[in-house]
Motif scaffolding. Structure first.
Motif, PDB file in Angstrom:
ATOM      1  N   ASP A  45       0.833  -1.209   0.000  1.00 40.09           N
ATOM      2  CA  ASP A  45       0.000   0.000   0.000  1.00 40.09           C
ATOM      3  C   ASP A  45       0.868   1.260   0.000  1.00 40.09           C
ATOM      4  OD1 ASP A  45      -2.273  -1.582   0.077  1.00 40.09           O
ATOM      5  OD2 ASP A  45      -2.272  -1.642   2.272  1.00 40.09           O
ATOM      6  N   ASN A  46       1.924   1.231  -0.813  1.00 40.57           N
ATOM      7  CA  ASN A  46       2.839   2.376  -0.978  1.00 40.57           C
ATOM      8  C   ASN A  46       3.668   2.694   0.260  1.00 40.57           C
ATOM      9  OD1 ASN A  46       1.954   2.638  -3.578  1.00 40.57           O
ATOM     10  ND2 ASN A  46       0.625   4.397  -3.184  1.00 40.57           N
ATOM     11  N   GLN A  47       3.657   1.831   1.274  1.00 38.55           N
ATOM     12  CA  GLN A  47       4.488   2.076   2.446  1.00 38.55           C
ATOM     13  C   GLN A  47       5.671   1.119   2.458  1.00 38.55           C
ATOM     14  OE1 GLN A  47       3.275   1.178   6.681  1.00 38.55           O
ATOM     15  NE2 GLN A  47       3.593   3.387   6.877  1.00 38.55           N
ATOM     16  N   LEU A  48       6.855   1.700   2.652  1.00 43.63           N
ATOM     17  CA  LEU A  48       8.077   0.905   2.711  1.00 43.63           C
ATOM     18  C   LEU A  48       8.354   0.526   4.160  1.00 43.63           C
ATOM     19  CD1 LEU A  48      10.695  -0.221   1.363  1.00 43.63           C
ATOM     20  CD2 LEU A  48      11.756   1.979   1.905  1.00 43.63           C
ATOM     21  N   SER A  49       8.547  -0.771   4.398  1.00 43.10           N
ATOM     22  CA  SER A  49       8.878  -1.269   5.733  1.00 43.10           C
ATOM     23  C   SER A  49      10.205  -2.007   5.689  1.00 43.10           C
ATOM     24  CB  SER A  49       7.784  -2.206   6.254  1.00 43.10           C
ATOM     25  OG  SER A  49       6.567  -1.510   6.419  1.00 43.10           O
ATOM     26  N   LEU A  50      10.953  -1.849   6.756  1.00 43.43           N
ATOM     27  CA  LEU A  50      12.255  -2.476   6.906  1.00 43.43           C
ATOM     28  C   LEU A  50      12.133  -3.514   8.013  1.00 43.43           C
ATOM     29  CD1 LEU A  50      15.353  -2.589   6.474  1.00 43.43           C
ATOM     30  CD2 LEU A  50      15.552  -0.605   7.975  1.00 43.43           C
ATOM     31  N   VAL A  51      12.417  -4.776   7.702  1.00 41.83           N
ATOM     32  CA  VAL A  51      12.228  -5.851   8.685  1.00 41.83           C
ATOM     33  C   VAL A  51      13.491  -6.689   8.795  1.00 41.83           C
ATOM     34  CG1 VAL A  51       9.723  -5.978   8.433  1.00 41.83           C
ATOM     35  CG2 VAL A  51      11.177  -7.308   6.903  1.00 41.83           C
ATOM     36  N   SER A  52      13.736  -7.189  10.018  1.00 44.30           N
ATOM     37  CA  SER A  52      14.945  -7.966  10.265  1.00 44.30           C
ATOM     38  C   SER A  52      14.727  -8.884  11.452  1.00 44.30           C
ATOM     39  CB  SER A  52      16.127  -7.023  10.540  1.00 44.30           C
ATOM     40  OG  SER A  52      17.275  -7.752  10.918  1.00 44.30           O
ATOM     41  N   SER A  53      15.504  -9.977  11.482  1.00 44.54           N
ATOM     42  CA  SER A  53      15.449 -10.893  12.620  1.00 44.54           C
ATOM     43  C   SER A  53      16.346 -10.421  13.754  1.00 44.54           C
ATOM     44  CB  SER A  53      15.865 -12.310  12.174  1.00 44.54           C
ATOM     45  OG  SER A  53      17.184 -12.288  11.658  1.00 44.54           O
ATOM     46  N   GLU A  54      17.061  -9.339  13.534  1.00 47.92           N
ATOM     47  CA  GLU A  54      17.933  -8.757  14.548  1.00 47.92           C
ATOM     48  C   GLU A  54      17.632  -7.272  14.683  1.00 47.92           C
ATOM     49  OE1 GLU A  54      21.880  -9.555  13.256  1.00 47.92           O
ATOM     50  OE2 GLU A  54      21.718 -11.727  13.523  1.00 47.92           O
ATOM     51  N   LYS A  55      18.214  -6.661  15.698  1.00 43.11           N
ATOM     52  CA  LYS A  55      18.031  -5.230  15.880  1.00 43.11           C
ATOM     53  C   LYS A  55      18.636  -4.486  14.692  1.00 43.11           C
ATOM     54  CE  LYS A  55      18.712  -1.422  19.139  1.00 43.11           C
ATOM     55  NZ  LYS A  55      17.297  -1.036  19.030  1.00 43.11           N
ATOM     56  N   ILE A  56      17.891  -3.523  14.180  1.00 43.38           N
ATOM     57  CA  ILE A  56      18.316  -2.795  12.978  1.00 43.38           C
ATOM     58  C   ILE A  56      19.140  -1.575  13.386  1.00 43.38           C
ATOM     59  CG2 ILE A  56      17.538  -1.549  10.926  1.00 43.38           C
ATOM     60  CD1 ILE A  56      14.916  -3.211  11.141  1.00 43.38           C
ATOM     61  N   PRO A  57      20.406  -1.491  12.970  1.00 40.90           N
ATOM     62  CA  PRO A  57      21.249  -0.349  13.350  1.00 40.90           C
ATOM     63  C   PRO A  57      20.709   0.972  12.798  1.00 40.90           C
ATOM     64  CG  PRO A  57      22.569  -2.143  12.441  1.00 40.90           C
ATOM     65  CD  PRO A  57      21.133  -2.467  12.158  1.00 40.90           C
ATOM     66  N   ARG A  58      20.955   2.025  13.525  1.00 38.19           N
ATOM     67  CA  ARG A  58      20.529   3.360  13.092  1.00 38.19           C
ATOM     68  C   ARG A  58      21.178   3.738  11.767  1.00 38.19           C
ATOM     69  NH1 ARG A  58      22.217   8.681  13.958  1.00 38.19           N
ATOM     70  NH2 ARG A  58      24.086   7.935  14.987  1.00 38.19           N
ATOM     71  N   GLN A  59      22.430   3.285  11.574  1.00 36.56           N
ATOM     72  CA  GLN A  59      23.155   3.580  10.337  1.00 36.56           C
ATOM     73  C   GLN A  59      22.420   3.001   9.127  1.00 36.56           C
ATOM     74  OE1 GLN A  59      25.780   5.408   9.929  1.00 36.56           O
ATOM     75  NE2 GLN A  59      26.902   4.768   8.102  1.00 36.56           N
ATOM     76  N   THR A  60      21.872   1.795   9.291  1.00 40.29           N
ATOM     77  CA  THR A  60      21.142   1.160   8.198  1.00 40.29           C
ATOM     78  C   THR A  60      19.908   1.967   7.833  1.00 40.29           C
ATOM     79  OG1 THR A  60      21.919  -1.039   8.851  1.00 40.29           O
ATOM     80  CG2 THR A  60      19.912  -0.940   7.500  1.00 40.29           C
ATOM     81  N   VAL A  61      19.137   2.358   8.857  1.00 38.87           N
ATOM     82  CA  VAL A  61      17.924   3.146   8.616  1.00 38.87           C
ATOM     83  C   VAL A  61      18.274   4.474   7.946  1.00 38.87           C
ATOM     84  CG1 VAL A  61      15.950   4.281   9.700  1.00 38.87           C
ATOM     85  CG2 VAL A  61      16.756   2.083  10.582  1.00 38.87           C
ATOM     86  N   GLY A  62      19.319   5.139   8.446  1.00 36.40           N
ATOM     87  CA  GLY A  62      19.714   6.425   7.898  1.00 36.40           C
ATOM     88  C   GLY A  62      20.141   6.329   6.443  1.00 36.40           C
ATOM     89  N   THR A  63      20.864   5.262   6.097  1.00 34.92           N
ATOM     90  CA  THR A  63      21.325   5.083   4.712  1.00 34.92           C
ATOM     91  C   THR A  63      20.151   4.831   3.776  1.00 34.92           C
ATOM     92  OG1 THR A  63      23.438   4.190   5.486  1.00 34.92           O
ATOM     93  CG2 THR A  63      22.819   3.738   3.204  1.00 34.92           C
ATOM     94  N   ILE A  64      19.203   3.991   4.212  1.00 30.15           N
ATOM     95  CA  ILE A  64      18.030   3.706   3.374  1.00 30.15           C
ATOM     96  C   ILE A  64      17.191   4.964   3.199  1.00 30.15           C
ATOM     97  CG2 ILE A  64      15.895   2.370   3.204  1.00 30.15           C
ATOM     98  CD1 ILE A  64      17.405   0.080   4.620  1.00 30.15           C
ATOM     99  N   GLU A  65      17.073   5.755   4.238  1.00 27.21           N
ATOM    100  CA  GLU A  65      16.337   7.019   4.123  1.00 27.21           C
ATOM    101  C   GLU A  65      17.029   7.967   3.143  1.00 27.21           C
ATOM    102  OE1 GLU A  65      16.085   8.269   8.181  1.00 27.21           O
ATOM    103  OE2 GLU A  65      14.081   7.372   8.458  1.00 27.21           O
ATOM    104  N   ARG A  66      18.351   7.921   3.143  1.00 28.14           N
ATOM    105  CA  ARG A  66      19.110   8.761   2.214  1.00 28.14           C
ATOM    106  C   ARG A  66      18.838   8.342   0.766  1.00 28.14           C
ATOM    107  NH1 ARG A  66      25.355   9.118   1.245  1.00 28.14           N
ATOM    108  NH2 ARG A  66      25.554  11.209   0.445  1.00 28.14           N
TER     109      ARG A  66
END
Length: 319
Positions: A45-66
């Motif tokens: 539904d046009n929403q991007l979700s990031l999912v993982s079996s481990e804790k997602i680092p802030r660096q990963t989220v920031g890079t994907i947002e970039r």
């Protein structure tokens, strides 16, 4: 039985055209990001979700947002995504923010490690050289740093210049004085200024002589104080012109010299002032030198291939 997903982060709602821009052809960008970070990306539904079996680092989220931010207006190639991921591997997200050029109209983020080093060097040193092929961002980023310095009142004017190699036979038939004749050759600088400041503001600043765009010959005899000066296409200067330019720099000023030593328009019997100055000044730590390569081209991916093909042909000297 698969891994239990214990963290899910909803990022942003994507416009339909942005989904295609972000995912890339055959979802190649999506797959590259998932493989790089070891996460799963889902779009529903046009929403991007990031999912993982481990804790997602802030660096990963920031890079994907970039990457998301850069996909808003145009499609991202696999090479562009690769560049962003490589930069993210080398720099913490907070460090990357330090390299962001923040203007009133927009923010500009370097797209490669060398671009980060280039921006950092311009911020620290009074004189910098950016050498490399077309499309590496050397002139665009220099103009952005100049606009930032002007908006922050670190300098009182911008001076943008280039040698008028074509001022002989090629320009002789064009109307106007030398400044007007050379204006078409300064179009990339004008385009960058219009994008960063807006057309009306640029024209107003030019009329008030806050921004000056002129041939290099107009710099002779002047002392450039409290200015941000950019010399573009410096490979087309003579050694005498380059020395003249470098000795114009006054108090409170910054200078960036850009050029591609493989693309000189000088006659074959004349030395390039850019190449000459690099040999003379290379041991001065107070001057910055950033050498870009074909891998740093950030235009259409095909441009990188063209630059590399020419480089190989000229190196081999074969048909």
């Amino acid at each position: 039985m698969g891994n239990v997903i214990n963290e899910s982060i909803d990022l942003i709602d994507l416009a339909p055209n942005q989904i295609a821009n972000f995912c890339g052809a055959l979802n190649q960008n999506l797959k590259a990001i998932e493989s790089h970070f070891g996460v799963n990306l889902s779009i529903k539904d046009n929403q991007l979700s990031l999912v993982s079996s481990e804790k997602i680092p802030r660096q990963t989220v920031g890079t994907i947002e970039r990457i998301l931010n850069q996909s808003r207006d145009s499609a991202l190639s696999a090479d562009e995504v690769k560049d962003i991921l490589n930069v993210a591997d080398r720099y913490d997200i907070d460090e990357l923010d330090r390299f962001t050029i923040k203007l009133k109209k927009k923010s500009i983020k370097p797209k490669s490690e060398l671009q980060c080093r280039y921006v950092q060097s311009i911020g620290k040193k009074a004189i910098n050289f950016g050498i490399g092929p077309a499309g590496t961002g050397k002139t665009y980023l220099a103009v952005a740093m100049a606009v930032q310095a002007l908006e922050n009142e670190e300098v009182s004017r911008l001076i943008l210049t280039r040698p008028a190699v074509e001022a002989g036979e090629k320009l002789g038939f064009l109307p106007g004085d030398l400044s007007q004749k050379v204006d078409p050759y300064l179009r990339p600088i004008y385009d960058a200024l219009y994008e960063m400041l807006g057309f009306d503001k640029v024209e107003k600043l030019i009329s008030r002589h806050v921004i000056e765009v002129a041939p290099l010959a107009y710099m002779r005899g002047r002392t450039l104080n409290n200015a941000f000066v950019i010399l573009d296409e410096a490979q087309n200067t003579s050694p005498v012109q380059m020395k003249m330019f470098l000795t114009r720099i006054g108090f409170g000023s910054k200078a960036v010299i850009t050029g591609d030593i493989t693309q000189t328009d000088l006659p074959h019997n004349r030395d390039s002032g850019l190449l000459h100055s690099l040999k003379i000044l290379k041991k001065l730590d107070s001057i910055g030198f950033i050498y870009f390569h074909s891998d740093d081209v950030v235009r259409h991916p095909l441009v990188q291939n063209i630059v590399e093909a020419y480089h190989q042909f000229e190196s081999n000297g074969k048909d």
